[in-house]
Design a protein around this motif. Structure first.
Motif, mmCIF file in Angstrom:
data_model
loop_
_atom_site.group_PDB
_atom_site.id
_atom_site.type_symbol
_atom_site.label_atom_id
_atom_site.label_comp_id
_atom_site.label_asym_id
_atom_site.label_seq_id
_atom_site.Cartn_x
_atom_site.Cartn_y
_atom_site.Cartn_z
ATOM 1 N N MET A 90 0.807 -1.220 0.000
ATOM 2 C CA MET A 90 0.000 0.000 0.000
ATOM 3 C C MET A 90 0.841 1.272 0.000
ATOM 4 O O MET A 90 0.339 2.337 -0.364
ATOM 5 C CB MET A 90 -0.916 0.032 1.231
ATOM 6 C CG MET A 90 -2.027 -0.969 1.181
ATOM 7 S SD MET A 90 -2.993 -0.896 2.685
ATOM 8 C CE MET A 90 -3.642 0.759 2.578
ATOM 9 N N GLU A 91 2.087 1.184 0.408
ATOM 10 C CA GLU A 91 2.913 2.401 0.484
ATOM 11 C C GLU A 91 2.912 3.156 -0.838
ATOM 12 O O GLU A 91 2.882 4.378 -0.853
ATOM 13 C CB GLU A 91 4.337 2.068 0.922
ATOM 14 C CG GLU A 91 4.473 1.910 2.404
ATOM 15 C CD GLU A 91 5.909 1.874 2.857
ATOM 16 O OE1 GLU A 91 6.352 2.850 3.499
ATOM 17 O OE2 GLU A 91 6.587 0.868 2.585
ATOM 18 N N LYS A 92 2.947 2.428 -1.928
ATOM 19 C CA LYS A 92 2.962 3.085 -3.250
ATOM 20 C C LYS A 92 1.667 3.833 -3.544
ATOM 21 O O LYS A 92 1.646 4.751 -4.350
ATOM 22 C CB LYS A 92 3.266 2.062 -4.342
ATOM 23 C CG LYS A 92 2.180 1.048 -4.576
ATOM 24 C CD LYS A 92 2.583 0.020 -5.621
ATOM 25 C CE LYS A 92 1.564 -1.056 -5.848
ATOM 26 N NZ LYS A 92 0.855 -1.573 -4.719
ATOM 27 N N ASP A 93 0.576 3.448 -2.862
ATOM 28 C CA ASP A 93 -0.711 4.117 -3.055
ATOM 29 C C ASP A 93 -0.775 5.481 -2.365
ATOM 30 O O ASP A 93 -1.710 6.242 -2.586
ATOM 31 C CB ASP A 93 -1.850 3.250 -2.522
ATOM 32 C CG ASP A 93 -1.964 1.920 -3.248
ATOM 33 O OD1 ASP A 93 -1.522 1.838 -4.420
ATOM 34 O OD2 ASP A 93 -2.478 0.965 -2.641
ATOM 35 N N TYR A 94 0.203 5.761 -1.512
ATOM 36 C CA TYR A 94 0.233 7.010 -0.741
ATOM 37 C C TYR A 94 1.594 7.695 -0.905
ATOM 38 O O TYR A 94 2.328 7.871 0.060
ATOM 39 C CB TYR A 94 -0.028 6.721 0.741
ATOM 40 C CG TYR A 94 -1.370 6.084 1.004
ATOM 41 C CD1 TYR A 94 -2.525 6.866 1.068
ATOM 42 C CD2 TYR A 94 -1.495 4.709 1.187
ATOM 43 C CE1 TYR A 94 -3.761 6.293 1.323
ATOM 44 C CE2 TYR A 94 -2.732 4.129 1.428
ATOM 45 C CZ TYR A 94 -3.853 4.922 1.496
ATOM 46 O OH TYR A 94 -5.075 4.349 1.739
ATOM 47 N N PRO A 95 1.933 8.115 -2.120
ATOM 48 C CA PRO A 95 3.279 8.665 -2.341
ATOM 49 C C PRO A 95 3.567 9.948 -1.565
ATOM 50 O O PRO A 95 4.724 10.253 -1.289
ATOM 51 C CB PRO A 95 3.322 8.907 -3.853
ATOM 52 C CG PRO A 95 1.880 9.048 -4.259
ATOM 53 C CD PRO A 95 1.119 8.142 -3.330
ATOM 54 N N ASP A 96 2.527 10.686 -1.198
ATOM 55 C CA ASP A 96 2.722 11.963 -0.507
ATOM 56 C C ASP A 96 2.398 11.885 0.979
ATOM 57 O O ASP A 96 2.272 12.911 1.643
ATOM 58 C CB ASP A 96 1.862 13.047 -1.159
ATOM 59 C CG ASP A 96 2.237 13.266 -2.619
ATOM 60 O OD1 ASP A 96 3.425 13.119 -2.951
ATOM 61 O OD2 ASP A 96 1.329 13.567 -3.417
ATOM 62 N N LYS A 97 2.229 10.664 1.494
ATOM 63 C CA LYS A 97 1.888 10.500 2.903
ATOM 64 C C LYS A 97 2.821 9.492 3.546
ATOM 65 O O LYS A 97 3.369 8.621 2.880
ATOM 66 C CB LYS A 97 0.442 10.014 3.058
ATOM 67 C CG LYS A 97 -0.588 11.015 2.577
ATOM 68 C CD LYS A 97 -1.984 10.546 2.864
ATOM 69 C CE LYS A 97 -2.995 11.591 2.404
ATOM 70 N NZ LYS A 97 -4.344 11.271 2.861
ATOM 71 N N SER A 98 2.977 9.624 4.858
ATOM 72 C CA SER A 98 3.726 8.642 5.629
ATOM 73 C C SER A 98 2.756 7.632 6.217
ATOM 74 O O SER A 98 1.635 7.984 6.590
ATOM 75 C CB SER A 98 4.483 9.320 6.780
ATOM 76 O OG SER A 98 5.480 10.170 6.280
ATOM 77 N N MET A 99 3.202 6.404 6.306
ATOM 78 C CA MET A 99 2.412 5.354 6.942
ATOM 79 C C MET A 99 2.925 5.185 8.359
ATOM 80 O O MET A 99 4.114 4.937 8.570
ATOM 81 C CB MET A 99 2.518 4.039 6.173
ATOM 82 C CG MET A 99 1.852 4.111 4.812
ATOM 83 S SD MET A 99 1.833 2.521 3.953
ATOM 84 C CE MET A 99 0.511 1.718 4.836
ATOM 85 N N PHE A 100 2.015 5.308 9.330
ATOM 86 C CA PHE A 100 2.356 5.186 10.744
ATOM 87 C C PHE A 100 1.730 3.918 11.314
ATOM 88 O O PHE A 100 0.516 3.727 11.225
ATOM 89 C CB PHE A 100 1.817 6.385 11.539
ATOM 90 C CG PHE A 100 2.666 7.606 11.440
ATOM 91 C CD1 PHE A 100 3.628 7.887 12.405
ATOM 92 C CD2 PHE A 100 2.500 8.485 10.386
ATOM 93 C CE1 PHE A 100 4.410 9.015 12.316
ATOM 94 C CE2 PHE A 100 3.282 9.633 10.293
ATOM 95 C CZ PHE A 100 4.237 9.892 11.256
ATOM 96 N N ILE A 101 2.544 3.092 11.930
ATOM 97 C CA ILE A 101 2.058 1.935 12.668
ATOM 98 C C ILE A 101 1.656 2.458 14.046
ATOM 99 O O ILE A 101 2.470 3.072 14.743
ATOM 100 C CB ILE A 101 3.153 0.853 12.789
ATOM 101 C CG1 ILE A 101 3.703 0.477 11.408
ATOM 102 C CG2 ILE A 101 2.623 -0.358 13.544
ATOM 103 C CD1 ILE A 101 2.677 0.002 10.408
ATOM 104 N N ILE A 102 0.385 2.212 14.448
ATOM 105 C CA ILE A 102 -0.086 2.782 15.716
ATOM 106 C C ILE A 102 -0.577 1.721 16.707
ATOM 107 O O ILE A 102 -1.165 2.069 17.723
ATOM 108 C CB ILE A 102 -1.163 3.866 15.486
ATOM 109 C CG1 ILE A 102 -2.451 3.296 14.903
ATOM 110 C CG2 ILE A 102 -0.607 4.985 14.598
ATOM 111 C CD1 ILE A 102 -3.632 4.262 14.997
ATOM 112 N N GLY A 103 -0.336 0.453 16.435
ATOM 113 C CA GLY A 103 -0.653 -0.573 17.432
ATOM 114 C C GLY A 103 -1.594 -1.631 16.953
ATOM 115 O O GLY A 103 -2.115 -1.561 15.856
ATOM 116 N N GLY A 104 -1.776 -2.593 17.784
ATOM 117 C CA GLY A 104 -1.228 -2.897 19.071
ATOM 118 C C GLY A 104 0.128 -3.574 19.009
ATOM 119 O O GLY A 104 0.838 -3.516 18.009
#
Length: 167
Positions: A90-104
């Motif tokens: 999915m990272e490629k689907d959001y080129p202008d955004k950061s992906m944050f892991i938020i849990g658990g």
């Protein structure tokens, strides 16, 4: 990929499905970092959010087991995936955004190897936590790149640390 979490001195993150403590400065820090970004979480984390609803002004991704009933969340606009690989793709689907892991905890521990930056609120206390994540201070792949001075709220001392992957 990035990770954001508050930990105590033993790298505990929760007790009985709740945060160890509520620090308004930490919640503000979390909001500042993740606003208008992508947040990736497991089902228990989603259920623990206010109203068990996705976080506003973020693209919410739920990493769920295929057996989990996720239809209601999909109807709320949550993107549901079932594997680490789907999240990574999915990272490629959001080129202008950061992906944050938020849990658990299991989601954090699965994604640490893929994160280049970890935003850690280090709480200078030991709580009776029943959920822990990997201690990044003992992970030779990371160094502390930035840190704030020690802050205090409600008698609890803490600081914001930014760990960067070096390997």
């Amino acid at each position: 990929m990035k990770l954001i979490v508050a930990v105590d001195e033993n790298w505990g993150i929760g007790k009985d499905g709740h945060l160890l403590c509520h620090l308004s400065q930490d919640l503000q820090y979390f909001k500042e970092k993740t606003l208008d970004q992508v947040v990736v979480m497991g089902l228990n984390t989603l259920l623990s959010l206010p109203g068990s609803k996705p976080l506003p002004h973020r693209d919410n991704v739920l990493l769920a087991f295929p057996s989990d009933d996720t239809k209601a969340y999909e109807e709320m606009g949550v993107k549901v995936v079932h594997s680490i690989e789907e999240v990574l793709d999915m990272e490629k689907d959001y080129p202008d955004k950061s992906m944050f892991i938020i849990g658990g905890a299991s989601v954090y521990n699965q994604f640490i190897p893929y994160c280049d930056t970890c935003y850690i609120t280090k709480i200078h206390e030991r709580f009776d936590a029943d959920v822990h994540i990997e201690n990044l201070d003992q992970n030779e792949d990371f160094i502390i790149k930035k840190h704030t001075g020690v802050k205090e709220e409600k008698g609890i001392k803490f600081q914001f640390l930014e760990y960067k992957r070096i390997k």
